[in-house]
Design a protein around this motif. Sequence first.
Motif, PDB file in Angstrom:
ATOM      1  N   GLN A   1       0.820  -1.208   0.000  1.00 19.55           N
ATOM      2  CA  GLN A   1       0.000   0.000   0.000  1.00 19.55           C
ATOM      3  C   GLN A   1       0.856   1.261   0.000  1.00 19.55           C
ATOM      4  O   GLN A   1       0.481   2.272  -0.599  1.00 19.55           O
ATOM      5  N   TYR A   2       2.002   1.212   0.646  1.00 21.50           N
ATOM      6  CA  TYR A   2       2.888   2.369   0.730  1.00 21.50           C
ATOM      7  C   TYR A   2       3.900   2.410  -0.419  1.00 21.50           C
ATOM      8  O   TYR A   2       4.762   3.292  -0.450  1.00 21.50           O
ATOM      9  N   GLY A   3       3.819   1.477  -1.338  1.00 20.71           N
ATOM     10  CA  GLY A   3       4.751   1.474  -2.456  1.00 20.71           C
ATOM     11  C   GLY A   3       6.160   1.085  -2.068  1.00 20.71           C
ATOM     12  O   GLY A   3       7.125   1.410  -2.768  1.00 20.71           O
ATOM     13  N   ILE A   4       6.285   0.373  -0.957  1.00 17.63           N
ATOM     14  CA  ILE A   4       7.612  -0.057  -0.498  1.00 17.63           C
ATOM     15  C   ILE A   4       8.055  -1.294  -1.267  1.00 17.63           C
ATOM     16  O   ILE A   4       9.244  -1.487  -1.533  1.00 17.63           O
ATOM     17  N   LEU A   5       7.124  -2.149  -1.608  1.00 17.75           N
ATOM     18  CA  LEU A   5       7.442  -3.304  -2.446  1.00 17.75           C
ATOM     19  C   LEU A   5       6.392  -3.468  -3.530  1.00 17.75           C
ATOM     20  O   LEU A   5       5.294  -2.915  -3.447  1.00 17.75           O
ATOM     21  N   GLY A   6       6.772  -4.193  -4.573  1.00 16.60           N
ATOM     22  CA  GLY A   6       5.870  -4.425  -5.692  1.00 16.60           C
ATOM     23  C   GLY A   6       5.862  -5.881  -6.087  1.00 16.60           C
ATOM     24  O   GLY A   6       6.429  -6.743  -5.390  1.00 16.60           O
ATOM     25  N   CYS A   7       5.270  -6.170  -7.209  1.00 17.28           N
ATOM     26  CA  CYS A   7       5.067  -7.563  -7.615  1.00 17.28           C
ATOM     27  C   CYS A   7       6.373  -8.288  -7.920  1.00 17.28           C
ATOM     28  O   CYS A   7       6.414  -9.520  -7.924  1.00 17.28           O
ATOM     29  N   LYS A   8       7.466  -7.557  -8.177  1.00 19.26           N
ATOM     30  CA  LYS A   8       8.737  -8.194  -8.498  1.00 19.26           C
ATOM     31  C   LYS A   8       9.698  -8.252  -7.311  1.00 19.26           C
ATOM     32  O   LYS A   8      10.817  -8.761  -7.433  1.00 19.26           O
ATOM     33  N   THR A   9       9.292  -7.745  -6.144  1.00 20.35           N
ATOM     34  CA  THR A   9      10.164  -7.765  -4.973  1.00 20.35           C
ATOM     35  C   THR A   9      10.405  -9.197  -4.502  1.00 20.35           C
ATOM     36  O   THR A   9       9.462  -9.974  -4.341  1.00 20.35           O
ATOM     37  N   GLN A  10      11.667  -9.530  -4.284  1.00 16.32           N
ATOM     38  CA  GLN A  10      12.020 -10.841  -3.721  1.00 16.32           C
ATOM     39  C   GLN A  10      11.893 -10.758  -2.203  1.00 16.32           C
ATOM     40  O   GLN A  10      12.530  -9.915  -1.567  1.00 16.32           O
ATOM     41  N   VAL A  11      11.086 -11.641  -1.630  1.00 10.36           N
ATOM     42  CA  VAL A  11      10.787 -11.581  -0.194  1.00 10.36           C
ATOM     43  C   VAL A  11      11.324 -12.827   0.503  1.00 10.36           C
ATOM     44  O   VAL A  11      11.078 -13.957   0.055  1.00 10.36           O
ATOM     45  N   TYR A  12      12.022 -12.599   1.623  1.00  5.07           N
ATOM     46  CA  TYR A  12      12.620 -13.682   2.394  1.00  5.07           C
ATOM     47  C   TYR A  12      12.194 -13.571   3.861  1.00  5.07           C
ATOM     48  O   TYR A  12      12.189 -12.480   4.436  1.00  5.07           O
ATOM     49  N   ALA A  13      11.849 -14.700   4.463  1.00  5.10           N
ATOM     50  CA  ALA A  13      11.538 -14.767   5.890  1.00  5.10           C
ATOM     51  C   ALA A  13      12.760 -15.296   6.629  1.00  5.10           C
ATOM     52  O   ALA A  13      13.347 -16.313   6.236  1.00  5.10           O
ATOM     53  N   THR A  14      13.140 -14.603   7.710  1.00  6.93           N
ATOM     54  CA  THR A  14      14.342 -14.992   8.444  1.00  6.93           C
ATOM     55  C   THR A  14      14.130 -14.796   9.947  1.00  6.93           C
ATOM     56  O   THR A  14      13.029 -14.460  10.384  1.00  6.93           O
ATOM     57  N   HIS A  15      15.178 -15.015  10.745  1.00 12.08           N
ATOM     58  CA  HIS A  15      15.140 -14.889  12.212  1.00 12.08           C
ATOM     59  C   HIS A  15      14.065 -15.816  12.787  1.00 12.08           C
ATOM     60  O   HIS A  15      13.171 -15.398  13.513  1.00 12.08           O
ATOM     61  N   VAL A  16      14.168 -17.093  12.495  1.00 11.59           N
ATOM     62  CA  VAL A  16      13.161 -18.084  12.867  1.00 11.59           C
ATOM     63  C   VAL A  16      13.505 -18.707  14.223  1.00 11.59           C
ATOM     64  O   VAL A  16      14.640 -19.128  14.455  1.00 11.59           O
ATOM     65  N   ASN A  17      12.525 -18.781  15.097  1.00 15.23           N
ATOM     66  CA  ASN A  17      12.688 -19.315  16.451  1.00 15.23           C
ATOM     67  C   ASN A  17      12.162 -20.758  16.499  1.00 15.23           C
ATOM     68  O   ASN A  17      11.083 -21.040  15.976  1.00 15.23           O
ATOM     69  N   HIS A  18      12.892 -21.664  17.124  1.00 18.25           N
ATOM     70  CA  HIS A  18      12.433 -23.054  17.201  1.00 18.25           C
ATOM     71  C   HIS A  18      11.163 -23.197  18.027  1.00 18.25           C
ATOM     72  O   HIS A  18      10.358 -24.118  17.813  1.00 18.25           O
ATOM     73  N   LYS A  19      10.901 -22.282  18.960  1.00 16.96           N
ATOM     74  CA  LYS A  19       9.744 -22.396  19.840  1.00 16.96           C
ATOM     75  C   LYS A  19       8.415 -22.139  19.131  1.00 16.96           C
ATOM     76  O   LYS A  19       7.353 -22.446  19.676  1.00 16.96           O
ATOM     77  N   GLN A  20       8.469 -21.617  17.898  1.00 20.27           N
ATOM     78  CA  GLN A  20       7.215 -21.371  17.180  1.00 20.27           C
ATOM     79  C   GLN A  20       6.592 -22.672  16.648  1.00 20.27           C
ATOM     80  O   GLN A  20       5.437 -22.709  16.262  1.00 20.27           O
ATOM     81  N   GLY A  21       7.374 -23.763  16.587  1.00 14.30           N
ATOM     82  CA  GLY A  21       6.800 -25.084  16.387  1.00 14.30           C
ATOM     83  C   GLY A  21       6.740 -25.627  14.978  1.00 14.30           C
ATOM     84  O   GLY A  21       6.432 -26.805  14.797  1.00 14.30           O
ATOM     85  N   ALA A  22       7.040 -24.805  13.966  1.00 13.47           N
ATOM     86  CA  ALA A  22       6.955 -25.284  12.584  1.00 13.47           C
ATOM     87  C   ALA A  22       8.358 -25.535  12.032  1.00 13.47           C
ATOM     88  O   ALA A  22       9.266 -24.740  12.236  1.00 13.47           O
ATOM     89  N   THR A  23       8.514 -26.635  11.331  1.00 13.08           N
ATOM     90  CA  THR A  23       9.786 -26.918  10.670  1.00 13.08           C
ATOM     91  C   THR A  23       9.950 -25.996   9.468  1.00 13.08           C
ATOM     92  O   THR A  23       9.017 -25.293   9.053  1.00 13.08           O
ATOM     93  N   HIS A  24      11.139 -26.025   8.882  1.00 13.26           N
ATOM     94  CA  HIS A  24      11.385 -25.218   7.685  1.00 13.26           C
ATOM     95  C   HIS A  24      10.367 -25.548   6.590  1.00 13.26           C
ATOM     96  O   HIS A  24       9.765 -24.643   5.991  1.00 13.26           O
ATOM     97  N   ALA A  25      10.164 -26.817   6.327  1.00  9.45           N
ATOM     98  CA  ALA A  25       9.244 -27.232   5.271  1.00  9.45           C
ATOM     99  C   ALA A  25       7.811 -26.797   5.574  1.00  9.45           C
ATOM    100  O   ALA A  25       7.066 -26.387   4.666  1.00  9.45           O
ATOM    101  N   GLN A  26       7.402 -26.869   6.839  1.00 12.87           N
ATOM    102  CA  GLN A  26       6.055 -26.460   7.209  1.00 12.87           C
ATOM    103  C   GLN A  26       5.860 -24.959   7.052  1.00 12.87           C
ATOM    104  O   GLN A  26       4.790 -24.514   6.608  1.00 12.87           O
ATOM    105  N   LEU A  27       6.878 -24.163   7.402  1.00 16.01           N
ATOM    106  CA  LEU A  27       6.796 -22.715   7.205  1.00 16.01           C
ATOM    107  C   LEU A  27       6.677 -22.375   5.722  1.00 16.01           C
ATOM    108  O   LEU A  27       5.849 -21.545   5.324  1.00 16.01           O
ATOM    109  N   GLN A  28       7.514 -23.016   4.903  1.00 15.77           N
ATOM    110  CA  GLN A  28       7.461 -22.735   3.472  1.00 15.77           C
ATOM    111  C   GLN A  28       6.097 -23.127   2.891  1.00 15.77           C
ATOM    112  O   GLN A  28       5.534 -22.397   2.060  1.00 15.77           O
TER     113      GLN A  28
END
Length: 287
Positions: free
Chosen positions: A237-264
């Motif tokens: 909405q603020y024009g910070i990213l668009g349809c071509k922006t590459q987005v990565y999720a990081t800083h993952v905590n083991h206590k959240q309960g989902a494995t890498h494959a489950q998060l993806q």
Amino acid sequence: MMFLGTGASESIPNPLCRCPVCTDARTISGYARCRSMFLLDSRNLIDFGPDLFPACHKLSLDLGDLESVFITHTHGDHFCLENMDVVKYSMTRDGRPLTFYLSAAAYDLCIHAMESSPRLPGIRNLVKAVNLGNAKLVKVVPYQWFETSGLRVMAVESSHTVTAEEHAINYLFEKEGKRFLYACDSGRYLSQALEALRGAQVDALAMDCTWGLCQKYDSARHLNCEDFCLQLKQFEQYGILGCKTQVYATHVNHKQGATHAQLQHWFDGNSPFPVTVAMDGMRVELQ
């Protein structure tokens, strides 16, 4: 660019934990996560955490040309003072210092610690590094561009609290017409930060997903998957990213309960933008 670490404060696996996430990381090669750091190029690094040495050993990295380190905040998993001896003991840097960029509150905290407790472990390393000229501490002013080591850089305030005085800062980087926003540790962005980034149209975004599929957590300090997606929509909405922006999720905590494959899998089915759950050693090639 490369993720040197994609884990939260305990890393994954926590050596004393047998939860499904930690067990999964021990079982599947490549799923272990060092504490979060990001290499922008041979001269520039984000954060200086306790896993710097094992990450570089694991990835066969030579950081001999490193000039600038952008510190997000002074939590120990992001700024490890025990590492300060690394420059002093290098036999090939010829006295070239590392410059550490910090928020004003983080800078003041370091100076106060150096003056009041110079003999404490860690603080002693910082005192020596600064006094010998191995390290320089530089304050950054939020929302003001500056140039260093081939980059244009703007610090962005986050809602992630360290102390009453210190909040973590994120960084917007620009090089050769490309922009990269590193948003970790973050929490939901406040209006001032969103306005400052309005129209930025970043080419890549790496953002905090500490709490994954967990529902009970403090969204002012970290994000879960749902808040991650809400933040993406707000950025759009603020024009910070668009349809071509590459987005990565990081800083993952083991206590959240989902494995890498489950998060993806969750992001593949629920995110308004394609999201890649980052792994240690993953390279980012801007399109």
